[in-house]
Write a protein that holds these residues in place. Structure first.
Motif: not given
Length: 468
Positions: A235-236, A414-418, A463-464
């Motif tokens: 989630g964010n 885990f991934t991080l995006t944004g 965003i995780v």
């Protein structure tokens, strides 16, 4: 020593002749660069030496600039006639439709610049280098759950010489030394990894000054700790990126998009961004090839321009781009020392050196205590560049959940995006210490050069994507 000096002078004389030949054939500007790269590497697995590499490569790159167009010629031989033939090829390749009206601003630099190292790797016996890899490997054998352990030592010694038609006549040396531990732990149900070790443009003192035993044991211990990690939430979320992940954001999301050739092609989301607000007031970002000892530091780029510090973001405001001779001319600014090539057989592109965010004023423990709920990153696995769209994507090795200002448990990869501008605009706290981590960077999927990335611990919204 005298014979070595004579040979070096003879090679420099050939570069002068090549530049004169290109000028005689109509080049407005010309340069000739020779390069020799010597690499030594030792890698071990579970206490045994598995690979030993010693190799030397080199060649000469000739460039002619005529009517706003580059022509290249290369030679893998340092023979006078072979170099002059490559010079003629460069002059011929420069003829054609270019960009009229462009005037380059080449540096005029002379002298011989040796690497500033305390213990030159050439003065160290190969057996000690192999032993360093074995020592950091064997130090990881602390528990039966460590099923695979690896050690690595590598060095790169690069000798460059450059002559140009503006009057430069210089040579310089670059030395890089690296040592790594990699531990893989398993408990019958899961498998986890952890890595650590120093990298630098220093000499073998990097190894002798390091606590190889402590680094190896620490990598093994952290791999075992991660076996007990939970799956990360999704989630964010509020994220505290560690210096490696902060550096990945600086490099992949903002750095590649700030390379001048992406700007002149209008392929960057930061095209025409100078003067615009792109981050919170806390964010300042640099590309700085002059950082003492950092893995990406260079005294000169491959066009002979002295390295410099480029301020890309200043307290949230976008300030400018990294440049080669050509992109600086096309945009009416000065070159920044970012014209780099993978080797003497490849063309020059605009490339980063050491790219990082500047510090804030928080202590790390105070920052964690001030965070009600979030996730703390611990090392990265990989990231993706997106100079066109401006998005950020990274995979973290692991992290820690934070609740009510305390670390409560470790979490798996885990991934991080944004959107990078959204992330940087949400940044509200940075620690007061900046750390850099060295590695390799490709332009797209090729043309690799040595760089480092880094920054402070940074708190922002991202965003995780939960783990495996």
């Amino acid at each position: 020593m005298e014979s070595v000096s004579i040979k070096a002078q003879e090679a420099q004389d050939v570069l002068h002749l090549a530049v004169e030949r290109m000028r005689d054939l109509g080049a407005d500007f010309a340069d000739a660069r020779s390069q020799t790269v010597r690499v030594t590497g030792a890698s071990t697995i579970n206490g045994d030496l598995k690979q030993l590499v010693q190799k030397s490569t080199g060649g000469v790159c000739l460039r002619a600039w005529s009517g706003g167009r580059w022509g290249y010629g290369t030679s893998t031989s340092f023979d006078r006639e072979a170099v002059l033939r490559a010079a003629e090829e460069a002059a011929a390749n420069a003829k054609g439709d270019g960009i009229p009206g462009l005037e380059l601003e080449p540096a005029v630099v002379r002298g011989d610049h040796r690497a500033k190292v305390r213990i030159h790797p050439d003065s160290v016996d190969l057996t000690e280098k192999i032993q360093a890899a074995l020592d950091i490997d064997r130090a990881q054998a602390i528990d039966d759950r460590i099923i695979n352990r690896a050690g690595a030592y590598s060095e790169e010694i690069k000798t460059n010489a450059l002559v140009n038609s503006a009057g430069s006549d210089l040579s310089w040396e670059e030395v890089r030394t690296l040592c790594r531990a990699m531990s893989i732990a398993a408990d019958g149900q899961r498998m986890e990894q952890y890595y650590d070790g120093p990298d630098s443009t220093k000499g073998f003192e990097v190894v002798r000054d390091a606590d190889l035993e402590g680094i190896g044991r620490g990598a093994a211990r952290e791999a075992i700790v991660t076996l007990g990690a939970d799956r990360a939430p999704s989630g964010n979320m509020t994220v505290i990126s560690d210096p490696m992940v902060s550096g990945l954001l600086a490099h992949e999301a903002m750095g590649h998009a700030s390379e001048g050739d992406e700007i002149t092609k209008r392929r960057s989301f930061l095209t025409d961004a100078v003067g615009r607000k792109v981050a919170s007031d806390l964010i300042t970002m640099y590309d700085d090839g002059t950082v003492a000892g950092a893995h990406g530091s260079i005294p000169f780029d491959d066009e002979g321009t002295p390295s410099s510090r480029v301020t890309i973001i200043d307290h949230g405001e976008y300030k400018g781009y990294m440049h080669s001779l050509e992109t600086a001319s096309r945009l009416g600014v000065h070159p920044t020392g970012n014209g780099r090539a993978e080797n003497s057989g490849k063309r020059v592109w605009v490339r980063m050196t050491n790219t990082f965010f500047g510090p804030g004023d928080w202590d790390k423990d105070e920052l964690i205590a001030d965070t009600k709920e979030g996730i703390l990153c611990d090392k990265m696995l990989n990231g993706m560049e997106d100079p066109v769209g401006g998005c950020f994507e990274a995979k973290c090795l692991r992290g820690y959940l934070i609740r009510n200002g305390e670390i409560v448990k470790p979490v798996q990869s885990f991934t991080l995006t944004g959107k990078s501008i959204d992330i940087l605009s949400s940044a509200d706290a940075l620690t007061n210490e900046v750390l850099l981590d060295g590695g390799m960077c490709g332009k797209g999927i090729e043309d690799w050069v040595r760089v480092s990335t880094g920054g402070p611990y940074m708190r922002a919204r991202m965003i995780v994507g939960g783990g495996q």
